[in-house]
Motif scaffolding. Structure first.
Motif, PDB file in Angstrom:
ATOM      1  N   SER A 104      15.970 -10.688  -2.608  1.00 38.41           N
ATOM      2  CA  SER A 104      15.295 -11.789  -1.912  1.00 38.41           C
ATOM      3  C   SER A 104      15.410 -11.754  -0.384  1.00 38.41           C
ATOM      4  CB  SER A 104      15.726 -13.165  -2.441  1.00 38.41           C
ATOM      5  OG  SER A 104      16.969 -13.550  -1.907  1.00 38.41           O
ATOM      6  N   TYR A 105      16.057 -10.700   0.155  1.00 35.84           N
ATOM      7  CA  TYR A 105      16.122 -10.526   1.608  1.00 35.84           C
ATOM      8  C   TYR A 105      15.069  -9.511   2.054  1.00 35.84           C
ATOM      9  CZ  TYR A 105      20.439 -13.170   1.497  1.00 35.84           C
ATOM     10  OH  TYR A 105      21.363 -14.165   1.308  1.00 35.84           O
ATOM     11  N   LEU A 106      14.352  -9.854   3.097  1.00 37.08           N
ATOM     12  CA  LEU A 106      13.245  -9.028   3.578  1.00 37.08           C
ATOM     13  C   LEU A 106      13.734  -7.691   4.132  1.00 37.08           C
ATOM     14  CD1 LEU A 106      10.119  -9.179   4.077  1.00 37.08           C
ATOM     15  CD2 LEU A 106      10.675  -9.936   6.401  1.00 37.08           C
ATOM     16  N   VAL A 107      13.096  -6.613   3.664  1.00 36.65           N
ATOM     17  CA  VAL A 107      13.388  -5.287   4.228  1.00 36.65           C
ATOM     18  C   VAL A 107      12.141  -4.638   4.827  1.00 36.65           C
ATOM     19  CG1 VAL A 107      15.418  -4.830   2.801  1.00 36.65           C
ATOM     20  CG2 VAL A 107      13.161  -4.146   1.970  1.00 36.65           C
ATOM     21  N   GLY A 108      10.957  -5.186   4.483  1.00 40.31           N
ATOM     22  CA  GLY A 108       9.721  -4.644   5.048  1.00 40.31           C
ATOM     23  C   GLY A 108       8.496  -5.322   4.466  1.00 40.31           C
ATOM     24  N   VAL A 109       7.332  -4.910   4.961  1.00 41.58           N
ATOM     25  CA  VAL A 109       6.061  -5.394   4.412  1.00 41.58           C
ATOM     26  C   VAL A 109       5.100  -4.222   4.277  1.00 41.58           C
ATOM     27  CG1 VAL A 109       6.273  -7.711   5.402  1.00 41.58           C
ATOM     28  CG2 VAL A 109       5.007  -5.962   6.635  1.00 41.58           C
ATOM     29  N   VAL A 110       4.126  -4.394   3.391  1.00 42.02           N
ATOM     30  CA  VAL A 110       3.090  -3.382   3.222  1.00 42.02           C
ATOM     31  C   VAL A 110       1.761  -4.092   2.993  1.00 42.02           C
ATOM     32  CG1 VAL A 110       3.521  -3.112   0.738  1.00 42.02           C
ATOM     33  CG2 VAL A 110       2.484  -1.235   2.017  1.00 42.02           C
ATOM     34  N   SER A 111       0.717  -3.615   3.674  1.00 38.99           N
ATOM     35  CA  SER A 111      -0.606  -4.236   3.567  1.00 38.99           C
ATOM     36  C   SER A 111      -1.544  -3.342   2.765  1.00 38.99           C
ATOM     37  CB  SER A 111      -1.194  -4.465   4.966  1.00 38.99           C
ATOM     38  OG  SER A 111      -1.479  -3.207   5.573  1.00 38.99           O
ATOM     39  N   ARG A 112      -2.721  -3.875   2.454  1.00 41.31           N
ATOM     40  CA  ARG A 112      -3.725  -3.063   1.745  1.00 41.31           C
ATOM     41  C   ARG A 112      -4.087  -1.828   2.546  1.00 41.31           C
ATOM     42  NH1 ARG A 112      -8.116  -6.790  -1.465  1.00 41.31           N
ATOM     43  NH2 ARG A 112      -6.625  -8.166  -2.459  1.00 41.31           N
ATOM     44  N   LYS A 113      -4.183  -2.010   3.870  1.00 40.89           N
ATOM     45  CA  LYS A 113      -4.520  -0.880   4.740  1.00 40.89           C
ATOM     46  C   LYS A 113      -3.453   0.209   4.671  1.00 40.89           C
ATOM     47  CE  LYS A 113      -6.310  -2.212   8.608  1.00 40.89           C
ATOM     48  NZ  LYS A 113      -6.429  -2.731   9.990  1.00 40.89           N
ATOM     49  N   ASP A 114      -2.178  -0.201   4.641  1.00 43.10           N
ATOM     50  CA  ASP A 114      -1.068   0.759   4.521  1.00 43.10           C
ATOM     51  C   ASP A 114      -1.165   1.526   3.209  1.00 43.10           C
ATOM     52  OD1 ASP A 114       0.101  -0.161   6.918  1.00 43.10           O
ATOM     53  OD2 ASP A 114       1.244  -1.709   5.853  1.00 43.10           O
ATOM     54  N   LEU A 115      -1.473   0.795   2.138  1.00 46.63           N
ATOM     55  CA  LEU A 115      -1.551   1.426   0.812  1.00 46.63           C
ATOM     56  C   LEU A 115      -2.716   2.399   0.722  1.00 46.63           C
ATOM     57  CD1 LEU A 115      -0.757  -1.672  -1.433  1.00 46.63           C
ATOM     58  CD2 LEU A 115       0.769   0.216  -0.863  1.00 46.63           C
ATOM     59  N   LEU A 116      -3.847   2.008   1.315  1.00 48.25           N
ATOM     60  CA  LEU A 116      -5.017   2.896   1.305  1.00 48.25           C
ATOM     61  C   LEU A 116      -4.716   4.185   2.066  1.00 48.25           C
ATOM     62  CD1 LEU A 116      -8.005   3.375   0.625  1.00 48.25           C
ATOM     63  CD2 LEU A 116      -8.587   2.185   2.748  1.00 48.25           C
ATOM     64  N   ARG A 117      -4.111   4.034   3.240  1.00 49.76           N
ATOM     65  CA  ARG A 117      -3.792   5.194   4.070  1.00 49.76           C
ATOM     66  C   ARG A 117      -2.804   6.113   3.351  1.00 49.76           C
ATOM     67  NH1 ARG A 117      -3.501   2.730   8.826  1.00 49.76           N
ATOM     68  NH2 ARG A 117      -1.439   1.891   8.383  1.00 49.76           N
ATOM     69  N   ALA A 118      -1.792   5.525   2.707  1.00 50.19           N
ATOM     70  CA  ALA A 118      -0.757   6.320   2.039  1.00 50.19           C
ATOM     71  C   ALA A 118      -1.270   7.006   0.774  1.00 50.19           C
ATOM     72  CB  ALA A 118       0.429   5.434   1.697  1.00 50.19           C
ATOM     73  N   SER A 119      -2.212   6.357   0.083  1.00 50.38           N
ATOM     74  CA  SER A 119      -2.670   6.905  -1.197  1.00 50.38           C
ATOM     75  C   SER A 119      -3.723   7.999  -1.049  1.00 50.38           C
ATOM     76  CB  SER A 119      -3.222   5.785  -2.080  1.00 50.38           C
ATOM     77  OG  SER A 119      -4.341   5.187  -1.460  1.00 50.38           O
ATOM     78  N   MET A 120      -4.357   8.073   0.108  1.00 49.80           N
ATOM     79  CA  MET A 120      -5.394   9.096   0.306  1.00 49.80           C
ATOM     80  C   MET A 120      -4.757  10.481   0.334  1.00 49.80           C
ATOM     81  SD  MET A 120      -7.943   7.279   3.034  1.00 49.80           S
ATOM     82  CE  MET A 120      -9.173   8.546   2.962  1.00 49.80           C
ATOM     83  N   GLY A 121      -5.151  11.293  -0.614  1.00 51.74           N
ATOM     84  CA  GLY A 121      -4.639  12.664  -0.682  1.00 51.74           C
ATOM     85  C   GLY A 121      -3.266  12.775  -1.319  1.00 51.74           C
ATOM     86  N   GLN A 122      -2.715  11.669  -1.793  1.00 50.54           N
ATOM     87  CA  GLN A 122      -1.382  11.719  -2.415  1.00 50.54           C
ATOM     88  C   GLN A 122      -1.503  12.094  -3.894  1.00 50.54           C
ATOM     89  OE1 GLN A 122       1.699  11.481  -1.428  1.00 50.54           O
ATOM     90  NE2 GLN A 122       1.265  11.061   0.728  1.00 50.54           N
ATOM     91  N   THR A 123      -0.659  12.991  -4.307  1.00 53.29           N
ATOM     92  CA  THR A 123      -0.636  13.351  -5.730  1.00 53.29           C
ATOM     93  C   THR A 123       0.609  12.802  -6.422  1.00 53.29           C
ATOM     94  OG1 THR A 123       0.432  15.439  -5.147  1.00 53.29           O
ATOM     95  CG2 THR A 123      -1.973  15.468  -5.404  1.00 53.29           C
ATOM     96  N   ASP A 124       1.527  12.240  -5.615  1.00 54.05           N
ATOM     97  CA  ASP A 124       2.788  11.748  -6.183  1.00 54.05           C
ATOM     98  C   ASP A 124       2.950  10.239  -6.010  1.00 54.05           C
ATOM     99  OD1 ASP A 124       3.019  11.820  -3.476  1.00 54.05           O
ATOM    100  OD2 ASP A 124       5.016  12.729  -3.422  1.00 54.05           O
ATOM    101  N   SER A 125       1.836   9.493  -6.141  1.00 54.21           N
ATOM    102  CA  SER A 125       1.898   8.046  -5.942  1.00 54.21           C
ATOM    103  C   SER A 125       2.773   7.354  -6.995  1.00 54.21           C
ATOM    104  CB  SER A 125       0.490   7.437  -5.956  1.00 54.21           C
ATOM    105  OG  SER A 125      -0.116   7.623  -7.211  1.00 54.21           O
ATOM    106  N   HIS A 126       2.984   8.025  -8.141  1.00 55.67           N
ATOM    107  CA  HIS A 126       3.830   7.441  -9.192  1.00 55.67           C
ATOM    108  C   HIS A 126       5.315   7.594  -8.868  1.00 55.67           C
ATOM    109  CE1 HIS A 126       0.837   6.322 -12.242  1.00 55.67           C
ATOM    110  NE2 HIS A 126       0.140   7.325 -11.760  1.00 55.67           N
ATOM    111  N   THR A 127       5.649   8.509  -7.975  1.00 55.82           N
ATOM    112  CA  THR A 127       7.070   8.753  -7.679  1.00 55.82           C
ATOM    113  C   THR A 127       7.458   8.346  -6.262  1.00 55.82           C
ATOM    114  OG1 THR A 127       6.534  11.030  -7.048  1.00 55.82           O
ATOM    115  CG2 THR A 127       7.244  10.655  -9.328  1.00 55.82           C
ATOM    116  N   MET A 128       6.485   8.252  -5.355  1.00 51.84           N
ATOM    117  CA  MET A 128       6.828   7.894  -3.976  1.00 51.84           C
ATOM    118  C   MET A 128       7.248   6.433  -3.892  1.00 51.84           C
ATOM    119  SD  MET A 128       4.466   7.806  -0.551  1.00 51.84           S
ATOM    120  CE  MET A 128       4.459   9.539  -0.206  1.00 51.84           C
ATOM    121  N   PRO A 129       8.476   6.129  -3.397  1.00 58.48           N
ATOM    122  CA  PRO A 129       8.900   4.729  -3.268  1.00 58.48           C
ATOM    123  C   PRO A 129       8.172   4.052  -2.110  1.00 58.48           C
ATOM    124  CG  PRO A 129      10.597   6.187  -2.412  1.00 58.48           C
ATOM    125  CD  PRO A 129       9.528   7.066  -3.000  1.00 58.48           C
ATOM    126  N   ILE A 130       7.909   2.777  -2.264  1.00 62.80           N
ATOM    127  CA  ILE A 130       7.168   2.034  -1.245  1.00 62.80           C
ATOM    128  C   ILE A 130       7.942   1.952   0.062  1.00 62.80           C
ATOM    129  CG2 ILE A 130       7.960  -0.308  -1.760  1.00 62.80           C
ATOM    130  CD1 ILE A 130       4.337   0.854  -1.068  1.00 62.80           C
TER     131      ILE A 130
END
Length: 199
Positions: A104-130
């Motif tokens: 319950s303590y904040l360590v970061g945030v992620v937006s839709r834009k961040d997710l789109l950028r990170a997922s483009m060309g990624q083949t390991d989206s199931h294993t990469m931690p957020i």
């Protein structure tokens, strides 16, 4: 008693007579009330009450809201959640930003834009931690429950973000940590504005 005659004052005259203000002080107050649109002034007529305009009333109501009055529940994942699962969460919960928390303590945030950028060309989206792509807490803009909604809206505009974590600062093991108690978004602001405009 004036010139041997007793003068009876009206209730309004009594109220005016008991005001302990100088003419110059009264003049400045009249100017402020005129600028706010509460009073109007005309030559040979003087000042008269016109009431608060709807716009002024809406603005005053908006200023009265605190973040604690309008915050909504935060959508949270932990740092070990995979990129894939975070993408699924952001769309199933229909939010623009996900908070990354550790107990319950904040360590970061992620937006839709961040997710789109990170997922483009990624083949390991199931294993990469957020935690690999999130914006770390040191760079996250936050608000507290006691901040006003206007202050929160100004932060969203200034920093060009759609959502702010609502946090309470706590000392945990001699460290300052941010406990997440909710979130406030541009949608929140729009809903409150609409409610104030209608009523």
């Amino acid at each position: 008693m004036k010139g041997g005659y007793r003068v009876k004052l009206s209730k309004r005259q009594e109220q005016i007579a008991h005001l302990e203000v100088t003419r110059s002080a009264l003049r400045s107050d009249l100017s402020v009330l005129t600028m706010l649109g509460v009073l109007d002034a005309r030559p040979n007529v003087g000042y008269y009450y016109v009431g608060l305009s709807k716009e002024t009333q809406t603005a005053e109501r908006l200023k009265s809201f605190l973040v604690s009055d309008v915050l909504s529940q935060a959508v949270v994942v932990n740092g070990d959640t995979s990129l894939y699962d975070t993408i699924v969460t952001i769309f199933t919960e229909d939010v623009g930003t996900i908070l990354v928390c550790d107990d319950s303590y904040l360590v970061g945030v992620v937006s839709r834009k961040d997710l789109l950028r990170a997922s483009m060309g990624q083949t390991d989206s199931h294993t990469m931690p957020i935690s690999m792509i999130m914006t770390p807490v040191s760079k996250v803009i936050t608000v507290e429950p006691t901040d006003t909604l206007v202050e929160a809206a100004q932060k969203m505009i200034d920093y060009e973000v759609d959502c702010l974590p609502v946090v309470v600062r706590e000392d945990v093991e001699n460290k300052k940590r941010l406990k997440v108690v909710g979130r406030v978004s541009k949608t929140t602001v729009a809903k409150v504005f609409l409610e104030c405009s209608i009523h």
